[in-house]
Design a protein around this motif. Structure first.
Motif, PDB file in Angstrom:
ATOM      1  N   ARG A   1       0.825  -1.210   0.000  1.00 17.34           N
ATOM      2  CA  ARG A   1       0.000   0.000   0.000  1.00 17.34           C
ATOM      3  C   ARG A   1       0.858   1.257   0.000  1.00 17.34           C
ATOM      4  O   ARG A   1       0.525   2.246  -0.662  1.00 17.34           O
ATOM      5  CB  ARG A   1      -0.919  -0.013   1.219  1.00 17.34           C
ATOM      6  CG  ARG A   1      -1.834   1.192   1.318  1.00 17.34           C
ATOM      7  CD  ARG A   1      -2.668   1.128   2.573  1.00 17.34           C
ATOM      8  NE  ARG A   1      -3.486   2.307   2.727  1.00 17.34           N
ATOM      9  CZ  ARG A   1      -4.255   2.553   3.787  1.00 17.34           C
ATOM     10  NH1 ARG A   1      -4.296   1.678   4.777  1.00 17.34           N
ATOM     11  NH2 ARG A   1      -4.967   3.657   3.854  1.00 17.34           N
ATOM     12  N   MET A   2       1.951   1.224   0.756  1.00 18.39           N
ATOM     13  CA  MET A   2       2.854   2.372   0.809  1.00 18.39           C
ATOM     14  C   MET A   2       3.900   2.342  -0.298  1.00 18.39           C
ATOM     15  O   MET A   2       4.803   3.174  -0.324  1.00 18.39           O
ATOM     16  CB  MET A   2       3.554   2.405   2.173  1.00 18.39           C
ATOM     17  CG  MET A   2       2.623   2.651   3.339  1.00 18.39           C
ATOM     18  SD  MET A   2       1.806   4.245   3.270  1.00 18.39           S
ATOM     19  CE  MET A   2       3.192   5.353   3.411  1.00 18.39           C
ATOM     20  N   LYS A   3       3.786   1.368  -1.192  1.00 16.90           N
ATOM     21  CA  LYS A   3       4.692   1.227  -2.337  1.00 16.90           C
ATOM     22  C   LYS A   3       6.140   1.056  -1.888  1.00 16.90           C
ATOM     23  O   LYS A   3       7.072   1.577  -2.506  1.00 16.90           O
ATOM     24  CB  LYS A   3       4.566   2.437  -3.271  1.00 16.90           C
ATOM     25  CG  LYS A   3       3.182   2.592  -3.878  1.00 16.90           C
ATOM     26  CD  LYS A   3       3.109   3.796  -4.800  1.00 16.90           C
ATOM     27  CE  LYS A   3       1.714   3.943  -5.392  1.00 16.90           C
ATOM     28  NZ  LYS A   3       1.616   5.125  -6.296  1.00 16.90           N
ATOM     29  N   THR A   4       6.308   0.306  -0.796  1.00 16.37           N
ATOM     30  CA  THR A   4       7.653  -0.021  -0.327  1.00 16.37           C
ATOM     31  C   THR A   4       7.968  -1.503  -0.502  1.00 16.37           C
ATOM     32  O   THR A   4       9.051  -1.938  -0.128  1.00 16.37           O
ATOM     33  CB  THR A   4       7.812   0.374   1.152  1.00 16.37           C
ATOM     34  OG1 THR A   4       6.702  -0.125   1.901  1.00 16.37           O
ATOM     35  CG2 THR A   4       7.880   1.880   1.304  1.00 16.37           C
ATOM     36  N   VAL A   5       7.020  -2.270  -1.028  1.00 18.04           N
ATOM     37  CA  VAL A   5       7.281  -3.636  -1.494  1.00 18.04           C
ATOM     38  C   VAL A   5       7.210  -3.575  -3.016  1.00 18.04           C
ATOM     39  O   VAL A   5       6.131  -3.457  -3.598  1.00 18.04           O
ATOM     40  CB  VAL A   5       6.260  -4.635  -0.923  1.00 18.04           C
ATOM     41  CG1 VAL A   5       6.511  -6.030  -1.484  1.00 18.04           C
ATOM     42  CG2 VAL A   5       6.331  -4.667   0.597  1.00 18.04           C
ATOM     43  N   VAL A   6       8.364  -3.621  -3.659  1.00 22.03           N
ATOM     44  CA  VAL A   6       8.452  -3.286  -5.083  1.00 22.03           C
ATOM     45  C   VAL A   6       9.197  -4.378  -5.841  1.00 22.03           C
ATOM     46  O   VAL A   6       9.815  -5.271  -5.257  1.00 22.03           O
ATOM     47  CB  VAL A   6       9.170  -1.932  -5.269  1.00 22.03           C
ATOM     48  CG1 VAL A   6       8.371  -0.809  -4.634  1.00 22.03           C
ATOM     49  CG2 VAL A   6      10.574  -1.982  -4.682  1.00 22.03           C
ATOM     50  N   LYS A   7       9.122  -4.243  -7.137  1.00 14.77           N
ATOM     51  CA  LYS A   7       9.852  -5.137  -8.031  1.00 14.77           C
ATOM     52  C   LYS A   7      11.136  -4.492  -8.515  1.00 14.77           C
ATOM     53  O   LYS A   7      12.172  -5.147  -8.623  1.00 14.77           O
ATOM     54  CB  LYS A   7       8.963  -5.522  -9.215  1.00 14.77           C
ATOM     55  CG  LYS A   7       9.569  -6.558 -10.136  1.00 14.77           C
ATOM     56  CD  LYS A   7       8.586  -6.940 -11.231  1.00 14.77           C
ATOM     57  CE  LYS A   7       9.182  -8.012 -12.140  1.00 14.77           C
ATOM     58  NZ  LYS A   7       8.228  -8.408 -13.214  1.00 14.77           N
ATOM     59  N   ASP A   8      11.065  -3.186  -8.824  1.00 18.76           N
ATOM     60  CA  ASP A   8      12.235  -2.432  -9.269  1.00 18.76           C
ATOM     61  C   ASP A   8      12.786  -1.655  -8.074  1.00 18.76           C
ATOM     62  O   ASP A   8      12.262  -0.601  -7.697  1.00 18.76           O
ATOM     63  CB  ASP A   8      11.849  -1.484 -10.402  1.00 18.76           C
ATOM     64  CG  ASP A   8      13.056  -0.860 -11.085  1.00 18.76           C
ATOM     65  OD1 ASP A   8      14.177  -0.994 -10.541  1.00 18.76           O
ATOM     66  OD2 ASP A   8      12.891  -0.232 -12.148  1.00 18.76           O
ATOM     67  N   VAL A   9      13.837  -2.177  -7.475  1.00 21.79           N
ATOM     68  CA  VAL A   9      14.383  -1.575  -6.260  1.00 21.79           C
ATOM     69  C   VAL A   9      15.074  -0.251  -6.567  1.00 21.79           C
ATOM     70  O   VAL A   9      14.936   0.724  -5.819  1.00 21.79           O
ATOM     71  CB  VAL A   9      15.357  -2.556  -5.582  1.00 21.79           C
ATOM     72  CG1 VAL A   9      16.071  -1.887  -4.426  1.00 21.79           C
ATOM     73  CG2 VAL A   9      14.619  -3.786  -5.092  1.00 21.79           C
ATOM     74  N   ALA A  10      15.814  -0.187  -7.655  1.00 18.80           N
ATOM     75  CA  ALA A  10      16.557   1.031  -7.985  1.00 18.80           C
ATOM     76  C   ALA A  10      15.611   2.208  -8.197  1.00 18.80           C
ATOM     77  O   ALA A  10      15.863   3.325  -7.722  1.00 18.80           O
ATOM     78  CB  ALA A  10      17.414   0.791  -9.225  1.00 18.80           C
ATOM     79  N   LYS A  11      14.504   1.984  -8.883  1.00 12.01           N
ATOM     80  CA  LYS A  11      13.526   3.057  -9.112  1.00 12.01           C
ATOM     81  C   LYS A  11      12.875   3.494  -7.804  1.00 12.01           C
ATOM     82  O   LYS A  11      12.639   4.686  -7.572  1.00 12.01           O
ATOM     83  CB  LYS A  11      12.461   2.586 -10.099  1.00 12.01           C
ATOM     84  CG  LYS A  11      11.429   3.647 -10.460  1.00 12.01           C
ATOM     85  CD  LYS A  11      10.442   3.111 -11.468  1.00 12.01           C
ATOM     86  CE  LYS A  11       9.421   4.177 -11.859  1.00 12.01           C
ATOM     87  NZ  LYS A  11       8.630   4.645 -10.694  1.00 12.01           N
ATOM     88  N   ALA A  12      12.585   2.522  -6.936  1.00  9.44           N
ATOM     89  CA  ALA A  12      11.971   2.853  -5.648  1.00  9.44           C
ATOM     90  C   ALA A  12      12.907   3.691  -4.787  1.00  9.44           C
ATOM     91  O   ALA A  12      12.463   4.592  -4.066  1.00  9.44           O
ATOM     92  CB  ALA A  12      11.581   1.579  -4.916  1.00  9.44           C
TER      93      ALA A  12
END
Length: 303
Positions: A200-211
């Protein structure tokens, strides 16, 4: 001399005769022996009023808010508010003082809570320390380090968190490590600090570098007691930079309020600006009045 049997008979009569004891009333006055006189009092039962327990007033369904339509309610433009607040921060380092925004909402007490993050046009803090939960020694870990992550790993990072060594401001988790994060059961430690990764907070991601690039200048906010409070700028920011940050937050916040169902409506009621050592000043939504003598350029830079 009398015979023995006659003497014994007289002794028996004396032993069987009742002894006369002197009465208290005849020998001792009553006032000299008060302990011997038993006085009785009738028991009195007091019938009084029961104590009235004050009942606390029930809380209203909505949070109380100021009536902004009053003629004497003080509200200021952004430049006027900055002029007042900067006077409280004279002599302070520009980077150490922050502008804070308090957004009061018209909302029910039991309604849904707004929670999200936003990347401000002019970040308040840019030196974030970011940690990434990902497989150690993998390409994902190498990409995270190249993007600026301070700590990477799984079990080593979990153990550091359990030991209380939380040397980071943001925590991002890769999708492949989400199950291990759940098994580690770190929610009681990371949750109160606002560091627990979630989709929900967009801290579980697929693209780590972009996050990492997106979260480097982002700010988190959460509604508490019907208000959203967050840092909106530094004292070194100009009025134009502060205006851009406020407009970005208000645009996203109004969009979130519009997404909520009609059963629990939310809307922005009042916006208050303050500083680290200054008071809270209610804003009227205007940037500057034409009659103001002070210019935005005079409200920029060191004092």
């Amino acid at each position: 001399m009398a015979p023995i049997d006659r003497c014994m008979a007289s002794v028996a009569k004396l032993s069987l005769a009742p002894t006369v004891r002197p009465s208290i009333s005849s020998t001792i006055p009553r006032f000299l022996a008060p302990s011997l006189v038993q006085t009785r009092h009738a028991s009195v039962v007091k019938i009084g009023r029961k104590k009235q327990v004050k009942k606390s007033k029930p809380l209203s369904k909505d949070f109380k808010r100021h009536k902004l339509d009053k003629a004497d309610f003080p509200q200021f433009t952004l430049c006027e508010a900055l002029r007042i607040l900067r006077a409280y921060e004279v002599g302070k380092p520009p980077g150490a003082v922050k502008y804070e925004m308090h957004i009061h909402l018209k909302t029910a007490r039991n309604g849904p809570v707004i929670k999200s993050s936003i990347r401000l046009p002019n970040p308040v803090q840019s030196d974030w320390q970011i940690a990434v939960i990902c497989p150690e020694g993998s390409d994902i870990a190498n990409a995270a380090v190249a993007a600026g992550a301070k700590l990477v790993g799984e079990e080593t990072l979990f153990q550091a968190i359990r030991d209380g060594n939380i040397a980071f401001d943001r925590l991002i988790c890769h999708e492949l490590s989400e199950k291990k994060l759940q098994k580690a059961q770190l929610g009681k430690i990371l949750g109160p600090k606002g560091l627990m990764p979630s989709a929900r907070m967009k801290t579980v991601v697929k693209d780590v570098a972009k996050a990492i690039r997106d979260s480097a200048g982002s700010s988190d906010y959460r509604e508490r007691e019907g208000a959203v409070r967050m840092a909106i700028g530094q004292l070194a920011h100009s009025p134009e930079q502060l205006k851009a940050n406020i407009e970005a937050v208000m645009k996203k916040l109004r969009a979130q309020c519009a997404e909520i169902s009609e059963e629990n409506p939310k809307e922005v009621h009042e916006v208050i600006l303050s500083t680290t050592n200054g008071p809270g000043i209610s804003l009227n939504g205007k940037f500057r009045n034409l009659t103001e003598e002070i210019t935005p350029q005079q409200l920029s830079g060191p004092m």
